[in-house]
Design a protein around this motif. Structure first.
Motif, PDB file in Angstrom:
ATOM      1  N   TRP A   1      57.508  -7.646 -50.517  1.00 19.36           N
ATOM      2  CA  TRP A   1      57.925  -6.303 -50.900  1.00 19.36           C
ATOM      3  C   TRP A   1      59.446  -6.235 -51.416  1.00 19.36           C
ATOM      4  N   ASP A   2      60.523  -7.086 -50.840  1.00 21.97           N
ATOM      5  CA  ASP A   2      61.810  -6.944 -51.398  1.00 21.97           C
ATOM      6  C   ASP A   2      62.498  -8.113 -51.325  1.00 21.97           C
ATOM      7  N   PRO A   3      62.546  -9.086 -52.406  1.00 22.57           N
ATOM      8  CA  PRO A   3      63.164 -10.381 -52.020  1.00 22.57           C
ATOM      9  C   PRO A   3      64.956  -9.991 -51.363  1.00 22.57           C
ATOM     10  N   GLY A   4      65.298  -8.871 -51.649  1.00 17.03           N
ATOM     11  CA  GLY A   4      66.642  -8.591 -51.170  1.00 17.03           C
ATOM     12  C   GLY A   4      66.981  -7.727 -49.950  1.00 17.03           C
ATOM     13  N   CYS A   5      65.736  -7.731 -49.236  1.00 14.00           N
ATOM     14  CA  CYS A   5      65.778  -6.878 -48.084  1.00 14.00           C
ATOM     15  C   CYS A   5      66.454  -7.535 -46.933  1.00 14.00           C
ATOM     16  N   ALA A   6      66.905  -6.749 -45.998  1.00 14.35           N
ATOM     17  CA  ALA A   6      67.492  -7.352 -44.929  1.00 14.35           C
ATOM     18  C   ALA A   6      66.743  -7.389 -43.858  1.00 14.35           C
ATOM     19  N   VAL A   7      66.915  -8.224 -42.653  1.00 12.08           N
ATOM     20  CA  VAL A   7      66.018  -8.517 -41.557  1.00 12.08           C
ATOM     21  C   VAL A   7      66.570  -8.689 -40.292  1.00 12.08           C
ATOM     22  N   LEU A   8      66.083  -8.137 -39.295  1.00 12.37           N
ATOM     23  CA  LEU A   8      66.878  -8.102 -37.981  1.00 12.37           C
ATOM     24  C   LEU A   8      66.086  -8.852 -36.861  1.00 12.37           C
ATOM     25  N   GLY A   9      66.664  -9.656 -36.076  1.00  7.64           N
ATOM     26  CA  GLY A   9      65.805 -10.522 -35.099  1.00  7.64           C
ATOM     27  C   GLY A   9      66.707 -11.207 -34.117  1.00  7.64           C
ATOM     28  N   LEU A  10      66.185 -11.891 -33.353  1.00  6.55           N
ATOM     29  CA  LEU A  10      66.695 -12.690 -32.161  1.00  6.55           C
ATOM     30  C   LEU A  10      67.674 -13.901 -32.713  1.00  6.55           C
ATOM     31  N   PRO A  11      68.716 -13.943 -32.314  1.00  8.21           N
ATOM     32  CA  PRO A  11      69.558 -15.215 -32.790  1.00  8.21           C
ATOM     33  C   PRO A  11      68.850 -16.512 -32.369  1.00  8.21           C
ATOM     34  N   GLY A  12      68.763 -17.500 -33.054  1.00 12.29           N
ATOM     35  CA  GLY A  12      68.074 -18.855 -33.140  1.00 12.29           C
ATOM     36  C   GLY A  12      66.524 -18.824 -33.131  1.00 12.29           C
ATOM     37  N   SER A  13      66.061 -17.611 -33.658  1.00 11.68           N
ATOM     38  CA  SER A  13      64.593 -17.389 -33.610  1.00 11.68           C
ATOM     39  C   SER A  13      64.031 -18.318 -35.061  1.00 11.68           C
ATOM     40  N   ARG A  14      63.000 -18.894 -34.926  1.00  8.90           N
ATOM     41  CA  ARG A  14      62.447 -19.340 -36.195  1.00  8.90           C
ATOM     42  C   ARG A  14      62.241 -18.110 -37.320  1.00  8.90           C
ATOM     43  N   TRP A  15      62.000 -16.837 -36.984  1.00 11.15           N
ATOM     44  CA  TRP A  15      61.923 -15.767 -37.785  1.00 11.15           C
ATOM     45  C   TRP A  15      63.202 -15.444 -38.806  1.00 11.15           C
ATOM     46  N   LEU A  16      63.961 -15.710 -38.145  1.00  9.08           N
ATOM     47  CA  LEU A  16      65.399 -15.693 -38.832  1.00  9.08           C
ATOM     48  C   LEU A  16      65.841 -16.786 -39.443  1.00  9.08           C
ATOM     49  N   ALA A  17      65.412 -18.044 -39.131  1.00  7.32           N
ATOM     50  CA  ALA A  17      65.640 -19.431 -39.770  1.00  7.32           C
ATOM     51  C   ALA A  17      64.755 -19.414 -41.228  1.00  7.32           C
ATOM     52  N   LEU A  18      63.504 -18.964 -40.838  1.00  3.00           N
ATOM     53  CA  LEU A  18      62.701 -18.957 -42.026  1.00  3.00           C
ATOM     54  C   LEU A  18      63.262 -17.841 -43.008  1.00  3.00           C
ATOM     55  N   ALA A  19      63.556 -16.629 -42.444  1.00  7.82           N
ATOM     56  CA  ALA A  19      64.057 -15.596 -43.575  1.00  7.82           C
ATOM     57  C   ALA A  19      65.239 -16.195 -44.230  1.00  7.82           C
ATOM     58  N   GLU A  20      66.167 -16.476 -43.659  1.00  4.03           N
ATOM     59  CA  GLU A  20      67.508 -17.019 -44.314  1.00  4.03           C
ATOM     60  C   GLU A  20      67.167 -18.191 -45.377  1.00  4.03           C
ATOM     61  N   ALA A  21      66.341 -19.071 -45.060  1.00  2.60           N
ATOM     62  CA  ALA A  21      65.556 -20.104 -46.006  1.00  2.60           C
ATOM     63  C   ALA A  21      65.103 -19.596 -47.364  1.00  2.60           C
ATOM     64  N   ALA A  22      64.297 -18.291 -47.108  1.00  2.00           N
ATOM     65  CA  ALA A  22      63.552 -17.724 -48.048  1.00  2.00           C
ATOM     66  C   ALA A  22      64.633 -16.818 -48.664  1.00  2.00           C
ATOM     67  N   GLY A  23      65.887 -16.765 -48.500  1.00  2.00           N
ATOM     68  CA  GLY A  23      66.833 -15.832 -49.183  1.00  2.00           C
ATOM     69  C   GLY A  23      66.961 -14.378 -48.822  1.00  2.00           C
ATOM     70  N   LEU A  24      66.271 -14.200 -47.541  1.00  2.00           N
ATOM     71  CA  LEU A  24      66.561 -12.634 -47.167  1.00  2.00           C
ATOM     72  C   LEU A  24      67.847 -12.630 -46.462  1.00  2.00           C
ATOM     73  N   ARG A  25      68.330 -11.342 -46.216  1.00  2.00           N
ATOM     74  CA  ARG A  25      69.654 -11.176 -45.726  1.00  2.00           C
ATOM     75  C   ARG A  25      69.408 -11.068 -44.198  1.00  2.00           C
ATOM     76  N   VAL A  26      70.121 -11.958 -43.345  1.00  2.00           N
ATOM     77  CA  VAL A  26      69.791 -12.244 -42.053  1.00  2.00           C
ATOM     78  C   VAL A  26      70.940 -11.483 -41.059  1.00  2.00           C
ATOM     79  N   PHE A  27      70.400 -10.648 -40.225  1.00  2.00           N
ATOM     80  CA  PHE A  27      71.128 -10.196 -39.201  1.00  2.00           C
ATOM     81  C   PHE A  27      70.761 -10.523 -37.585  1.00  2.00           C
TER      82      PHE A  27
END
Length: 258
Positions: A138-164
């Motif tokens: 949808w948007d490679p520059g999108c921000a994402v929000l999730g639980l600290p230490g989750s696989r979701w945030l780790a994979l999102a960061e590795a994919a270049g998404l902005r992680v919070f």
């Protein structure tokens, strides 16, 4: 005065037809970000568009709260899906919400999974990767929000998404930093003043007590108040007031409105 900044978010647009849930209008005068339901776990087009319009008027950032296709279970039941199917469902939800948001004078600025999907992708590698793929498509520059230490945030960061990172104002934590399941006693907190005090501690980087009393530090860029909880508006107001009193600045992590 502190220079600490943090976001305050709530889940909104969770009514459906004549069934109303939560007080979106009141919460949108308190929070800085709105996790808007996308129709799969809750919300219909009219409810969703109204929430987007009010968010735009209040200068509140809109996020897509994507979930499993589970209206009857309010998205709180795990669904064993093929990753491609899950990615398509997530992409569909973001696109639908963004259309309604843009028609209301705003746009989707971040993605936050809901309920069982949120909890599943803390550890479920394939589903976490599927949600990441959908957001990137949808948007490679999108921000994402999730639980600290989750696989979701780790994979999102590795994919270049902005992680919070997110902490929950009104939910109990295990000593491992995950949420206590709702079916267990004490999983949901209700004392507005106690919740507000805990939020100040989280914002300032101080430890809070896990469900067994273990000191737990929760790194967070955003604090969530569940809009469907009884007394959600009073809780959100108490949290905002206590944060302001501690010198913490409330600001949307994904940016303000255009």
């Amino acid at each position: 005065m502190s220079t600490v900044r943090i976001d305050l978010n709530a889940d909104l647009a969770e009514g459906f037809g004549r069934w109303e849930l939560g007080d979106d209008d009141a919460l949108l005068t308190v929070v800085t970000s709105a996790n808007v339901a996308c129709g799969f776990h809750a919300g219909d087009p009219t409810v969703i568009r109204r929430a987007c319009g009010r968010a735009a008027a209040e200068g509140v950032a809109v996020g897509a709260q994507v979930g499993y296709r589970d209206l009857a279970g309010f998205g709180r039941r795990f669904v064993d899906m093929e990753p491609r199917e899950l990615a398509d469902d997530v992409l569909y939800q973001i696109g639908a919400l963004d259309a309604l948001a843009r028609a209301s004078g705003t746009r989707v600025r971040y993605v936050k999974p809901h309920g069982a999907l949120y909890n599943a992708i803390v550890h479920h590698e394939a589903q976490a990767a599927a949600v990441v793929a959908a957001v990137r498509d949808w948007d490679p520059g999108c921000a994402v929000l999730g639980l600290p230490g989750s696989r979701w945030l780790a994979l999102a960061e590795a994919a270049g998404l902005r992680v919070f990172r997110e902490a929950f104002a009104d939910r109990a934590y295990t000593p491992e930093g995950t949420l206590v399941p709702r079916r267990e006693p004490g999983a949901v907190l209700h004392d507005a003043e106690a919740i507000a005090e805990r939020c100040v501690r989280i914002a300032l980087g101080e430890p809070v007590a896990a469900v067994d009393g273990t000191p737990l530090r929760i790194g967070a860029d955003s604090l969530c108040v569940h809009g469907d909880s009884p007394g959600a508006v009073a809780v959100a107001r108490a949290v905002r007031e206590r944060l302001a009193g501690a010198g913490v600045t409330l600001r949307a992590f994904a940016g303000g409105e255009d």
